[in-house]
Write a protein that holds these residues in place. Structure first.
Motif, PDB file in Angstrom:
ATOM      1  N   PHE A  64      99.302   6.590  21.373  1.00  0.00           N
ATOM      2  CA  PHE A  64      99.740   5.919  20.147  1.00  0.00           C
ATOM      3  C   PHE A  64      98.997   4.602  19.946  1.00  0.00           C
ATOM      4  CE2 PHE A  64     103.207   8.688  21.292  1.00  0.00           C
ATOM      5  CZ  PHE A  64     103.754   9.113  20.097  1.00  0.00           C
TER       6      PHE A  64
ATOM      7  N   ALA B 180     101.133   7.322   6.368  1.00  0.00           N
ATOM      8  CA  ALA B 180     101.864   6.329   7.144  1.00  0.00           C
ATOM      9  C   ALA B 180     101.132   5.016   7.267  1.00  0.00           C
ATOM     10  CB  ALA B 180     102.159   6.880   8.545  1.00  0.00           C
TER      11      ALA B 180
ATOM     12  N   GLU C  35     108.931   2.906   9.423  1.00  0.00           N
ATOM     13  CA  GLU C  35     107.887   3.925   9.450  1.00  0.00           C
ATOM     14  C   GLU C  35     107.882   4.586  10.824  1.00  0.00           C
ATOM     15  OE1 GLU C  35     104.192   2.995   7.385  1.00  0.00           O
ATOM     16  OE2 GLU C  35     104.956   0.961   7.068  1.00  0.00           O
ATOM     17  N   LYS C  36     107.424   5.842  10.852  1.00  0.00           N
ATOM     18  CA  LYS C  36     107.479   6.632  12.066  1.00  0.00           C
ATOM     19  C   LYS C  36     106.124   7.282  12.348  1.00  0.00           C
ATOM     20  CE  LYS C  36     112.364   7.857  11.296  1.00  0.00           C
ATOM     21  NZ  LYS C  36     112.964   7.280  12.510  1.00  0.00           N
ATOM     22  N   ALA C  37     105.832   7.455  13.640  1.00  0.00           N
ATOM     23  CA  ALA C  37     104.671   8.222  14.084  1.00  0.00           C
ATOM     24  C   ALA C  37     105.175   9.366  14.953  1.00  0.00           C
ATOM     25  CB  ALA C  37     103.703   7.347  14.855  1.00  0.00           C
ATOM     26  N   TYR C  38     104.661  10.563  14.719  1.00  0.00           N
ATOM     27  CA  TYR C  38     105.157  11.769  15.375  1.00  0.00           C
ATOM     28  C   TYR C  38     104.094  12.302  16.333  1.00  0.00           C
ATOM     29  CZ  TYR C  38     108.612  11.603  11.630  1.00  0.00           C
ATOM     30  OH  TYR C  38     109.615  11.206  10.772  1.00  0.00           O
TER      31      TYR C  38
ATOM     32  N   ALA D 283     101.072   4.582  14.708  1.00  0.00           N
ATOM     33  CA  ALA D 283     100.089   5.651  14.492  1.00  0.00           C
ATOM     34  C   ALA D 283     100.021   6.535  15.724  1.00  0.00           C
ATOM     35  CB  ALA D 283      98.709   5.068  14.188  1.00  0.00           C
ATOM     36  N   TYR D 284     100.038   7.836  15.500  1.00  0.00           N
ATOM     37  CA  TYR D 284      99.794   8.791  16.582  1.00  0.00           C
ATOM     38  C   TYR D 284      98.313   9.120  16.589  1.00  0.00           C
ATOM     39  CZ  TYR D 284      99.849  13.036  19.385  1.00  0.00           C
ATOM     40  OH  TYR D 284      99.593  13.980  20.355  1.00  0.00           O
TER      41      TYR D 284
ATOM     42  N   TYR E 258      98.589   1.443  16.384  1.00  0.00           N
ATOM     43  CA  TYR E 258      99.304   0.930  15.213  1.00  0.00           C
ATOM     44  C   TYR E 258      98.343   0.272  14.239  1.00  0.00           C
ATOM     45  CZ  TYR E 258      99.081  -3.615  17.648  1.00  0.00           C
ATOM     46  OH  TYR E 258      98.658  -4.749  18.295  1.00  0.00           O
TER      47      TYR E 258
END
Length: 302
Positions: free
Chosen positions: A59, A24, A126-129, A43-44, A61
């Motif tokens: 979180f 990511a 974009e994704k952070a989980y 970002a996680y 980034y």
């Protein structure tokens, strides 16, 4: 770099995984320093367990630009679900990697569920989980190692975050064109200490700056000493700070940090706002290992 902690018996082993090299967070070679035109990746960072059994998902980034700052308002392009779209995430993104920017509390029975932060910039989503997978447990030592490589030398593991207090109200209303002075007082325990310095844990509420600037054995620059400053977390227009707040403390430095604090530990700035709207300014106290932040919301009226 994201450092994960694994337990084997009573031993804690820190394993380094390069976030900024793949997945990511994307990949940028040492020769490809893009000043602008790039995207932002959420970002996680991991989770912290609270005393009551709940958890905070943390979180940050990566702004892939080395200079350009981007604004992504709350909405389809900047949302968190479930429970969103607004759960306290930034809308104004500073350059490069910004760790540990906000937290989302989840219940003790959160289990295998996840919280998803979605960002869309320049047409790319974009994704952070955020999950409770064991690899993502955070504590002070892990955060220090991610921030600056501290945490393994001497008594660095005893370091506590700075104590920060904003003077005055944390919600204010002013007229457009009317500057406001913001002051925060930052104190610290004196750790991490420069190599060879005396253990200052017994000295309470140390303020000011210790020695700064030291090269670590791995060739990366290490900074020592207490810093503090303000930056824009959310904005409705341009914000001007006097004096400048986030600096690059060495000639080829690519990471901006707060400036060193004066001896009284006061981070003071005059902020001027470019137009009406709601702004969130954040002050950070940074001992170059751990940070403490507090937000001030400014409503600017015509």
């Amino acid at each position: 770099m994201r450092v994960r902690r694994h337990r084997r018996g009573s031993t804690i082993v820190a394993l380094a995984a390069t976030l900024m090299a793949a997945g990511a967070l994307g990949r940028t070679s040492a020769q490809e320093h893009f000043t602008h035109g790039q995207t932002i990746a959420p970002a996680y960072e991991g989770f912290v367990e609270n005393p009551d059994g709940t958890f905070n998902l943390v979180f940050g980034y990566l702004n892939r630009n080395y200079d350009e700052l981007l604004d992504i308002p709350i909405g389809p392009a900047n949302n968190i679900e479930p429970g969103g779209p607004d759960q306290g995430q930034p809308t104004h993104f500073l350059a490069r990697r910004r760790r540990f920017q906000f937290q989302i509390q989840v219940p003790k029975d959160f289990g295998n569920k996840e919280v998803v932060w979605t960002l869309t910039s320049r047409g790319k989503t974009e994704k952070a989980y955020g999950t409770l997978k064991p690899d993502y447990i955070l504590d002070n030592r892990v955060m220090m190692m991610n921030n600056s490589g501290f945490g393994q030398r001497g008594n660095e593991g005893d370091n506590q975050p700075p104590i920060l207090r904003v003077e005055g109200e944390t919600r204010r209303t002013i007229k457009a064109g009317e500057p406001v002075t913001l002051i925060a007082v930052v104190t610290d325990d004196g750790l991490p200490a420069p190599p060879g310095a005396l253990d200052r844990r017994a000295t309470s509420r140390i303020t000011g700056v210790g020695n700064t600037g030291a090269a670590s054995g791995d060739g990366q620059r290490r900074e020592y000493g207490l810093r503090g400053g303000w930056y824009v977390y959310r904005r409705a227009g341009n914000v001007t700070f006097e004096p400048e707040q986030m600096i690059r403390p060495y000639p080829q430095g690519l990471r901006s940090v707060p400036p060193p604090l004066p001896k009284d530990g006061r981070a003071s700035v005059k902020a001027t706002f470019g137009g009406p709207g709601i702004y969130v300014l954040r002050v950070v106290g940074d001992d170059m290992g751990l940070q403490t932040t507090q937000d001030v919301t400014i409503t600017v009226i015509p």
